[in-house]
Design a protein around this motif. Sequence first.
Motif, PDB file in Angstrom:
ATOM      1  N   THR A   1       0.797  -1.222   0.000  1.00 20.16           N
ATOM      2  CA  THR A   1       0.000   0.000   0.000  1.00 20.16           C
ATOM      3  C   THR A   1       0.837   1.284   0.000  1.00 20.16           C
ATOM      4  O   THR A   1       0.577   2.182  -0.792  1.00 20.16           O
ATOM      5  CB  THR A   1      -0.940   0.027   1.225  1.00 20.16           C
ATOM      6  N   GLU A   2       1.861   1.339   0.878  1.00 27.69           N
ATOM      7  CA  GLU A   2       2.584   2.610   1.007  1.00 27.69           C
ATOM      8  C   GLU A   2       3.299   2.974  -0.297  1.00 27.69           C
ATOM      9  O   GLU A   2       3.084   4.045  -0.863  1.00 27.69           O
ATOM     10  CB  GLU A   2       3.591   2.498   2.157  1.00 27.69           C
ATOM     11  N   ASN A   3       4.141   2.062  -0.751  1.00 29.08           N
ATOM     12  CA  ASN A   3       4.770   2.232  -2.065  1.00 29.08           C
ATOM     13  C   ASN A   3       4.438   0.987  -2.860  1.00 29.08           C
ATOM     14  O   ASN A   3       4.620  -0.121  -2.364  1.00 29.08           O
ATOM     15  CB  ASN A   3       6.295   2.312  -1.957  1.00 29.08           C
TER      16      ASN A   3
ATOM     17  N   ASN B   1       4.415   6.646  -1.673  1.00 30.90           N
ATOM     18  CA  ASN B   1       3.534   7.202  -0.625  1.00 30.90           C
ATOM     19  C   ASN B   1       2.487   8.145  -1.226  1.00 30.90           C
ATOM     20  O   ASN B   1       1.582   7.657  -1.887  1.00 30.90           O
ATOM     21  CB  ASN B   1       4.305   7.731   0.595  1.00 30.90           C
ATOM     22  N   ASP B   2       2.623   9.466  -1.085  1.00 31.77           N
ATOM     23  CA  ASP B   2       1.553  10.349  -1.574  1.00 31.77           C
ATOM     24  C   ASP B   2       1.777  10.861  -2.996  1.00 31.77           C
ATOM     25  O   ASP B   2       1.066  11.742  -3.469  1.00 31.77           O
ATOM     26  CB  ASP B   2       1.428  11.562  -0.638  1.00 31.77           C
TER      27      ASP B   2
END
Length: 391
Positions: free
Chosen positions: A94-96, A116-117
């Motif tokens: 999920t994060e990267n 991330n974002d």
Amino acid sequence: MTKVYLRKKIAPRIANGHPWIYGNEVEKIEGPVEGGEIVEVYYGDGKFAGKGYINPKSQILVRLLTRKHEPVDEAFIHQRILQAWEYRKKIGYTENCRLVFGEADQMPALIIDKFNDYFVIQTLSLGIDKWKDAIVKSLQTIFSPKGIYERNDVPVRELEGLPQHKGFLTAPFDTNVIINENGLKFLVDIENGQKTGYFLDQQDNRRAIQHIVKDAEVLGVFTYTGTFEIHAAHYGAKSVLGLDISENAVAQANKNAALNGLEKICRFEAVNAFDVLKQWGKDGRQYDVVMLDPPAFTKSRENIQKALTGYKEINLRGMKLIRNGGFLVTSSCTNLVSPEQFLQTIDAAAKDARKKIRQVVFQHQAADHPIIWGMENTNYLKFLIVEVTDK
Ligand code: SAH
């Protein structure tokens, strides 16, 4: 809508799920042929095969997006991206992650990496490039990202009649992004790094070196931003030397080592690996662990033999630098070299180096780059660890 009819006798590939239709598999086309437009595809017996986008400029005439009689519109694109995200969440990336891996996510020629974002996208064919605005909108709806960047500076786009280009798809942002991986920090240069800026496909493989590098003297070749090498230091290596031909890569690797407080253990040098490994073999240098992660030595089928020669040579030179009982960590990132061919090459290199090898692990790319059986290009990364002993 334009209708494409396939020849009666075509390979079962398409019926078995492969989304590519080559020009020579088509019997006739009814209606106008406009590059990038959605067409309906029918088998030779008149049965509906699916819908996809067409490009007469490309060798791959049609790439199927769906096997259903459904509209292909913004909502469809959004649904596909949403499904890809749901899948990544389910398997724990999920994060990267590689959010969309082209054909493996039923979005031919689309790559989306999530750092991330921040998001980096590649639209590698005309038919998917046309949906760029819809893709950006969908990412904004699902993630409210801090930024989206386009890395379409890739030669393969020219085969589709598309220009090479890179730039912001949202308001400009600082393109040096820091990501966390396995408890370490890495700088990702979204604008100028290789490919989309970072090789997420090795994220699980980097963890696989955890035990073998403890107290070891490690040599990492083709280090790029130092990811494997910094992992080695983090997992307890005594010393780590990383090599890359690119000065820029070495500068980034140094920054990454410092970012993790491991600059005393990791050292990086900008050199040609083929030259120095040969010399160091002659000098009798020895390491406990040698890691190799070379670039794809070929992009075309005609050059496979040359690529295999390159893999053999670098692995042979690497093995010669390993102390009795040490380990070789080695990868190949081109789908043109099959897993069997890769293992045979390592075997041949070991024989020539007069070494005995014992397999520790053999695995693929991380699971956020799904492999679809029957779609060769989705099965591309080989990652092998072997113990190396003197004969
Ligand atoms: N291990 C890295 C990815 C390596 S990509 C990671 O996990 O992120 C391959 C690298 O090999 C590139 O950085 C490229 O600059 C480097 N390279 C290519 N040819 C080389 C050569 N002859 N000698 C040393 N490095 C080379």
